[in-house]
Scaffold this motif. Structure first.
Motif, PDB file in Angstrom:
ATOM      1  N   GLN A   1     -72.647   4.420  23.457  1.00  0.00           N
ATOM      2  CA  GLN A   1     -72.572   3.660  22.303  1.00  0.00           C
ATOM      3  C   GLN A   1     -72.953   2.164  23.121  1.00  0.00           C
ATOM      4  OE1 GLN A   1     -70.209   1.045  21.124  1.00  0.00           O
ATOM      5  NE2 GLN A   1     -69.474   1.257  23.091  1.00  0.00           N
ATOM      6  N   VAL A   2     -73.648   1.293  22.346  1.00  0.00           N
ATOM      7  CA  VAL A   2     -73.684  -0.084  22.811  1.00  0.00           C
ATOM      8  C   VAL A   2     -73.320  -0.905  21.361  1.00  0.00           C
ATOM      9  CG1 VAL A   2     -75.146  -1.670  23.753  1.00  0.00           C
ATOM     10  CG2 VAL A   2     -75.484   0.468  24.448  1.00  0.00           C
ATOM     11  N   ARG A   3     -72.094  -1.560  21.495  1.00  0.00           N
ATOM     12  CA  ARG A   3     -71.861  -2.630  20.677  1.00  0.00           C
ATOM     13  C   ARG A   3     -71.684  -2.138  19.119  1.00  0.00           C
ATOM     14  NH1 ARG A   3     -75.358  -6.449  19.439  1.00  0.00           N
ATOM     15  NH2 ARG A   3     -73.913  -8.110  18.976  1.00  0.00           N
ATOM     16  N   LEU A   4     -71.252  -0.930  18.985  1.00  0.00           N
ATOM     17  CA  LEU A   4     -70.752  -0.487  17.776  1.00  0.00           C
ATOM     18  C   LEU A   4     -69.645  -0.935  17.275  1.00  0.00           C
ATOM     19  CD1 LEU A   4     -71.961   3.307  17.849  1.00  0.00           C
ATOM     20  CD2 LEU A   4     -73.232   1.620  17.539  1.00  0.00           C
ATOM     21  N   ASP A   5     -69.514  -1.314  16.102  1.00  0.00           N
ATOM     22  CA  ASP A   5     -68.045  -1.764  15.674  1.00  0.00           C
ATOM     23  C   ASP A   5     -67.395  -0.668  14.884  1.00  0.00           C
ATOM     24  OD1 ASP A   5     -66.054  -3.168  14.769  1.00  0.00           O
ATOM     25  OD2 ASP A   5     -67.096  -4.290  13.110  1.00  0.00           O
ATOM     26  N   ILE A   6     -66.513   0.185  15.784  1.00  0.00           N
ATOM     27  CA  ILE A   6     -65.966   1.399  15.062  1.00  0.00           C
ATOM     28  C   ILE A   6     -64.747   1.205  14.461  1.00  0.00           C
ATOM     29  CG2 ILE A   6     -65.034   3.548  15.852  1.00  0.00           C
ATOM     30  CD1 ILE A   6     -67.006   3.159  18.382  1.00  0.00           C
ATOM     31  N   ASP A   7     -64.939   1.875  13.256  1.00  0.00           N
ATOM     32  CA  ASP A   7     -63.652   1.691  12.262  1.00  0.00           C
ATOM     33  C   ASP A   7     -62.789   2.774  12.421  1.00  0.00           C
ATOM     34  OD1 ASP A   7     -64.671  -0.683  10.945  1.00  0.00           O
ATOM     35  OD2 ASP A   7     -65.878   0.538   9.411  1.00  0.00           O
ATOM     36  N   ALA A   8     -63.102   4.064  12.717  1.00  0.00           N
ATOM     37  CA  ALA A   8     -62.441   5.303  12.509  1.00  0.00           C
ATOM     38  C   ALA A   8     -62.977   6.240  13.385  1.00  0.00           C
ATOM     39  CB  ALA A   8     -61.828   5.549  11.229  1.00  0.00           C
ATOM     40  N   VAL A   9     -62.367   7.316  13.916  1.00  0.00           N
ATOM     41  CA  VAL A   9     -62.785   8.443  14.369  1.00  0.00           C
ATOM     42  C   VAL A   9     -61.978   9.631  14.074  1.00  0.00           C
ATOM     43  CG1 VAL A   9     -63.404   9.890  16.783  1.00  0.00           C
ATOM     44  CG2 VAL A   9     -63.869   7.237  16.616  1.00  0.00           C
ATOM     45  N   THR A  10     -62.386  10.498  13.593  1.00  0.00           N
ATOM     46  CA  THR A  10     -61.564  11.771  13.186  1.00  0.00           C
ATOM     47  C   THR A  10     -62.203  12.977  13.721  1.00  0.00           C
ATOM     48  OG1 THR A  10     -62.859  12.186  11.227  1.00  0.00           O
ATOM     49  CG2 THR A  10     -60.862  10.754  11.021  1.00  0.00           C
TER      50      THR A  10
ATOM     51  N   ASP B   1     -65.555  19.172  14.300  1.00  0.00           N
ATOM     52  CA  ASP B   1     -66.473  17.991  13.854  1.00  0.00           C
ATOM     53  C   ASP B   1     -65.940  16.658  14.168  1.00  0.00           C
ATOM     54  OD1 ASP B   1     -68.322  19.711  12.794  1.00  0.00           O
ATOM     55  OD2 ASP B   1     -67.359  19.801  10.804  1.00  0.00           O
ATOM     56  N   VAL B   2     -66.272  15.894  14.887  1.00  0.00           N
ATOM     57  CA  VAL B   2     -65.956  14.459  15.154  1.00  0.00           C
ATOM     58  C   VAL B   2     -67.065  13.464  14.333  1.00  0.00           C
ATOM     59  CG1 VAL B   2     -65.663  12.921  17.069  1.00  0.00           C
ATOM     60  CG2 VAL B   2     -65.648  15.472  17.546  1.00  0.00           C
ATOM     61  N   ALA B   3     -66.204  12.799  13.548  1.00  0.00           N
ATOM     62  CA  ALA B   3     -66.781  11.939  12.672  1.00  0.00           C
ATOM     63  C   ALA B   3     -66.479  10.237  13.157  1.00  0.00           C
ATOM     64  CB  ALA B   3     -66.130  12.129  11.427  1.00  0.00           C
ATOM     65  N   VAL B   4     -67.591   9.472  13.370  1.00  0.00           N
ATOM     66  CA  VAL B   4     -67.366   8.141  13.783  1.00  0.00           C
ATOM     67  C   VAL B   4     -67.940   7.544  12.654  1.00  0.00           C
ATOM     68  CG1 VAL B   4     -67.834   6.744  15.407  1.00  0.00           C
ATOM     69  CG2 VAL B   4     -67.779   8.735  16.069  1.00  0.00           C
ATOM     70  N   ARG B   5     -66.962   6.664  11.889  1.00  0.00           N
ATOM     71  CA  ARG B   5     -67.423   5.522  11.210  1.00  0.00           C
ATOM     72  C   ARG B   5     -67.508   4.385  11.761  1.00  0.00           C
ATOM     73  NH1 ARG B   5     -63.163   5.984   7.690  1.00  0.00           N
ATOM     74  NH2 ARG B   5     -62.286   3.841   8.013  1.00  0.00           N
TER      75      ARG B   5
END
Length: 276
Positions: free
Chosen positions: A55-64, A90-94
């Protein structure tokens, strides 16, 4: 003197997980040149250790993981997810992102040369990591599905056909396109800038089914990728990019003004065939 092979991990790094499927549920925001939503990766453990995603410069809110929060951190240009030792799923990235490359925005305004607003992606070599997290190397194949929203009146194309591909071949293009379907081959379509005359569309649409039959005969292999779409975008970086089932093409080069069409006929046909 012989050529020495690349050292282990030089061309593509070792991986602890196999990505089996990628699902993108995203919204394009051309006004902010942003993209936001959730990327869900179905992964299967291969080796001990965390899941590392590019990832490059992603503003990540949550990972489940399967709906439950898991520890995660950013290490340089990597998202590191501490998946439990005995787990996969299932890995979810918001997240939200304003990509500097990988996802390109075209706009209409006082300082713009563009005729209409548009968004398109270019993943090769390793630029898709700027707009979604993933294993951005060519040593893992996975199926892909996606739902990508854009402003009202736009057509969105993404190659979410559930067919195996590698990360850099995931694509999206969105704009108020005109859509043309081949009259004898409904799975062969082109998306072109609004107002493109039929005489410019014909050279890039009409010969495609015959090209496909020729290549099938030469290869001895039926066309494996489902529908074939070509989308012609403004100010593309190359002549075209052969994303699986959905090629992004250079509109200025391949849909020329009629005054130049006669001098470009051979190169237009060659590029269409090459990307196919």
């Amino acid at each position: 003197m012989g050529t020495e092979p690349d050292g282990r991990g030089a061309s593509a790094p070792d991986r602890n997980f196999d990505v089996r499927h990628l699902d993108l549920d995203l919204t394009l925001d051309p006004g902010s040149r942003a993209v936001s939503g959730t990327a869900t990766l179905t992964v299967r453990r291969l080796w001990p250790g965390p899941l590392r995603l590019d990832q490059v410069r992603l503003d990540i809110d949550a990972v489940t993981l399967d709906g439950e929060g898991v520890p995660w951190r950013i290490e340089g240009d990597h998202l590191v997810v501490e998946v439990p030792a005995d787990a996969d799923g299932d890995v979810a990235v918001r997240y939200r992102a304003t990509p500097r490359t990988g996802l390109h925005y075209r706009w209409v305004g006082a300082d713009s040369v563009d005729r209409y607003p548009e968004v398109w992606s270019q993943g090769e070599g390793e630029d898709n990591r700027h707009w979604f997290p993933g294993w951005d190397h060519p040593n893992d194949r996975f199926t892909y599905t996606g739902r990508i929203d854009a402003p009202e009146g736009w057509t969105v194309l993404t190659n979410a056909d559930g067919i195996d591909l590698v990360n850099y071949l995931v694509m999206v293009a969105a704009a108020p396109y005109d859509v043309h379907v081949h009259p004898e081959a409904p799975a062969v379509t082109v998306l072109v800038p609004p107002g493109t005359p039929d005489r410019a569309v014909s050279p890039v649409l009409d010969p495609v089914p015959a090209m496909m039959r020729h290549m099938e005969a030469r290869a001895g292999v039926p066309w494996p990728w489902g529908p074939y779409r070509q989308v012609f975008v403004q100010r593309f970086l190359y002549g075209g990019m052969e994303n699986t089932g959905a090629t992004v093409m250079n509109a200025e080069r391949l849909l020329p003004d009629p005054s130049a069409a006669a001098t470009r006929a051979d190169s237009i046909e060659s590029i269409v065939a090459h990307e196919l």
